[in-house]
Write a protein that holds these residues in place. Structure first.
Motif, PDB file in Angstrom:
ATOM      1  N   THR A  49       0.895  -1.045   0.185  1.00  0.00           N
ATOM      2  CA  THR A  49       0.031  -0.029   0.137  1.00  0.00           C
ATOM      3  C   THR A  49       0.855   1.310  -0.012  1.00  0.00           C
ATOM      4  O   THR A  49       0.582   2.052  -0.572  1.00  0.00           O
ATOM      5  CB  THR A  49      -0.902  -0.092   1.231  1.00  0.00           C
ATOM      6  OG1 THR A  49      -1.658  -1.370   1.171  1.00  0.00           O
ATOM      7  CG2 THR A  49      -1.769   1.186   1.381  1.00  0.00           C
ATOM      8  N   GLU A  50       1.913   1.132   0.879  1.00  0.00           N
ATOM      9  CA  GLU A  50       2.879   2.420   0.843  1.00  0.00           C
ATOM     10  C   GLU A  50       3.400   2.593  -0.679  1.00  0.00           C
ATOM     11  O   GLU A  50       3.461   3.820  -0.904  1.00  0.00           O
ATOM     12  CB  GLU A  50       3.793   1.696   1.616  1.00  0.00           C
ATOM     13  CG  GLU A  50       4.325   2.912   2.800  1.00  0.00           C
ATOM     14  CD  GLU A  50       5.358   2.202   3.817  1.00  0.00           C
ATOM     15  OE1 GLU A  50       6.342   1.734   3.659  1.00  0.00           O
ATOM     16  OE2 GLU A  50       5.079   2.247   5.106  1.00  0.00           O
ATOM     17  N   ILE A  53       0.634   4.161  -2.665  1.00  0.00           N
ATOM     18  CA  ILE A  53       0.393   5.635  -2.293  1.00  0.00           C
ATOM     19  C   ILE A  53       1.545   6.526  -3.138  1.00  0.00           C
ATOM     20  O   ILE A  53       0.943   7.676  -3.430  1.00  0.00           O
ATOM     21  CB  ILE A  53       0.286   5.841  -0.645  1.00  0.00           C
ATOM     22  CG1 ILE A  53      -1.130   5.209  -0.280  1.00  0.00           C
ATOM     23  CG2 ILE A  53       0.556   7.379  -0.384  1.00  0.00           C
ATOM     24  CD1 ILE A  53      -1.051   4.948   1.172  1.00  0.00           C
ATOM     25  N   LYS A  88      -4.818  -3.825   4.813  1.00  0.00           N
ATOM     26  CA  LYS A  88      -4.110  -2.292   5.033  1.00  0.00           C
ATOM     27  C   LYS A  88      -4.554  -1.523   3.602  1.00  0.00           C
ATOM     28  O   LYS A  88      -5.121  -0.325   3.490  1.00  0.00           O
ATOM     29  CB  LYS A  88      -2.697  -2.306   5.008  1.00  0.00           C
ATOM     30  CG  LYS A  88      -2.064  -1.289   5.587  1.00  0.00           C
ATOM     31  CD  LYS A  88      -0.635  -1.600   5.872  1.00  0.00           C
ATOM     32  CE  LYS A  88       0.598  -0.727   5.837  1.00  0.00           C
ATOM     33  NZ  LYS A  88       1.955  -0.983   5.814  1.00  0.00           N
ATOM     34  N   SER A  92      -6.874   1.821   3.394  1.00  0.00           N
ATOM     35  CA  SER A  92      -6.293   2.880   2.655  1.00  0.00           C
ATOM     36  C   SER A  92      -7.403   3.799   1.811  1.00  0.00           C
ATOM     37  O   SER A  92      -7.093   5.071   1.631  1.00  0.00           O
ATOM     38  CB  SER A  92      -4.998   2.713   1.634  1.00  0.00           C
ATOM     39  OG  SER A  92      -5.451   2.111   0.510  1.00  0.00           O
TER      40      SER A  92
END
Ligand SMILES: NC(=O)N[C@@H](CC(=O)O)C(=O)O
Ligand SMILES: [Zn+2]
Ligand SMILES: [Zn+2]
Length: 345
Positions: A49-50, A53, A88, A92
Motif C-alpha cells: 500500500t505504501e 500511495i 491495509k 487505505s
C-alpha cells in the motif's frame, strides 16, 4: 450520426510506467478519461500500500496542470502477499484492486504468482473485505499453444478459483476469446471483464499478414476472427459485466521493433476514438456510453463521472510517433493513419 456525447469515460486497465515514460504518456489518458485503474507491473512491482500511495503521488505530479484525472491504484499479488497487506490496502481507500499475474505470463510478470494455491488465504481475505481480484488470465505451461492459453486458464484456474471463493469480485482482464466472453456472461454478478479496443478492432491477420507488425503484438495475443466477433457481441450486448479497459501498454519504439519485441499496444492517445470505431462496426454507438462510462464504476462501487465528452465524425491523421524516453519515441497503434472520429476539444 455526426456527433455523440457521452458521460466522460474511465479506463479500467491502464499501464502508465514510471519516471520519463510516465511523464510522456499520462497526459494522453488524462485528456480523455476521468479515472483509470493503474496496473502495478513496474520494475520492481507495486506490492505494498505504501508503494501504491507513493506511485499515485508521482502520477499526480506528472499530470498536466489543471487536470482532474484520478489514478485508482492496484497491488501486484505475489506468492508472499499477506492477508494483513490486503486489509491495509482496503483501509487505505487508495488501493482499489489487486492484480494477479501468473509468473511469466506477460511483461514484468517475473515476480507474479507461481501457483495460485499459495494465495488461498490472501484471496479469502480479499473476498471478505470486497477487494476485487484483477486477472491476467493465461496459463504459462510450455505445452499450451499461445493462442489457447486464455481458454485453458478458464478451465485450469478460473473455475476452481471461483468455486473456492464464490463471493470474490473478479475482473477477467483484457479478454480475447469467445470462451472468455461466454464464461463471463454466464458467471455470477461478481464476475466482470474488460475488453481492449484493439481486440475489438483487429484479428491476428492484422499482425501477421503481409509482414510481421510488432505494434500489434500484445498479450493475450490477437486471436482469429471468430473471437473478435464474440468480443464485439459481448461489448455491445448491453450487459453491465463488460467495460472499457484499454490495456494501453507503452514500450519504446526500439523495444517493439526488435528481434525480440515487447508485448503491448499503445492506444491511450486515441482510446475512445478506437472504441467508437468498433461500436460503429456493430451499429451500436448507442451502447458505447454504458460500456465506456457506466458499467465500470458500477462494478467498482463508484459514481459515474459528472462531465461529458463529445466525439465528432471528422477525419484526422494520427501522428507517426510521440516523444517517449531519452532518445526513444513511442509508436501509437494506427500511427499515421486516418481516423473517422475525433474527440472534441
Ligand atoms: N498487454 C501487454 O501486452 N503488455 C502489458 C502487460 C499486460 O497487460 O499483460 C505491459 O505491461 O506491457
Ligand atoms: Zn495482462
Ligand atoms: Zn495490461
Amino acid at each position: 450520426m455526426d456527433a455523440i456525447t457521452i458521460t466522460r469515460p474511465d479506463d479500467w486497465h491502464l499501464h502508465l510506467r514510471d519516471d520519463k515514460a510516465l511523464n510522456a504518456v499520462v497526459g494522453h489518458t488524462a485528456a480523455q478519461m476521468g479515472r483509470a485503474i493503474i496496473m502495478p507491473n513496474l520494475k520492481p512491482p507495486i506490492t505494498t500500500t505504501e508503494q501504491a500511495i507513493a506511485y499515485r503521488e508521482r502520477i499526480l505530479a506528472a499530470l498536466p496542470s489543471g487536470s482532474t484525472f484520478e489514478p485508482l491504484m492496484t497491488l501486484y499479488l505475489t506468492d508472499t502477499t499477506s492477508p494483513e497487506e490486503i486489509v491495509k490496502a482496503a483501509e487505505s481507500g487508495i488501493v482499489k484492486a489487486v492484480k494477479l499475474y501468473p509468473a511469466g505470463a506477460t511483461t514484468n510478470s517475473a515476480s507474479g504468482v507461481t501457483d495460485i494455491a499459495h494465495c488461498d488465504g490472501v484471496i479469502a481475505t480479499m473476498a471478505k473485505v470486497g477487494m476485487p481480484l484483477l486477472v491476467h488470465g493465461e496459463v504459462t505451461d510450455s505445452d499450451i499453444d499461445i493462442f489457447d492459453r486464455e481458454a485453458e486458464f478458464i478451465e485450469r484456474v478460473m473455475k476452481p478459483l471461483l468455486a473456492s471463493h464464490p463471493d470474490l469480485k473478479v475482473v477477467f482482464e483484457h479478454i480475447t476469446t469467445q470462451q472468455a466472453a461466454e464464461f463471463v456472461a454466464a458467471a455470477s454478478d461478481n464476475i466482470a471483464a474488460t475488453i481492449t479496443a484493439h481486440h475489438l478492432l483487429f484479428n491476428r491477420n492484422k499482425m501477421l499478414v503481409g509482414g510481421i507488425r510488432p505494434h500489434y503484438y500484445c498479450l493475450p495475443i490477437l486471436k482469429r476472427e471468430q473471437h473478435r466477433q464474440a468480443l464485439l457481441r459481448a461489448a455491445t450486448s448491453g450487459s453491465p459485466k463488460f467495460f472499457l479497459g484499454t490495456d494501453s501498454a507503452p514500450h519504446a519504439q526500439g523495444d517493439k521493433e526488435s528481434s525480440c519485441g515487447c508485448a503491448g499496444a499503445y492506444t491511450a492517445p486515441v482510446a475512445i476514438e478506437l472504441y467508437a470505431m468498433a461500436f460503429e462496426e456493430m451499429q451500436a454507438l448507442d451502447k458505447l456510453e454504458a460500456f465506456a462510462s457506466l458499467n465500470g464504476p458500477r462494478f467498482y462501487g463508484l459514481s459515474p463521472n459528472t462531465d461529458s465528452v463529445t466525439l465528432e465524425r471528422r477525419e484526422w491523421r494520427l501522428p507517426e510517433s510521440y516523444p517517449y524516453t531519452e532518445g526513444q519515441d513511442i509508436i501509437p497503434l494506427l500511427a499515421g493513419e486516418i481516423l473517422p472520429w475525433a474527440l472534441k476539444a
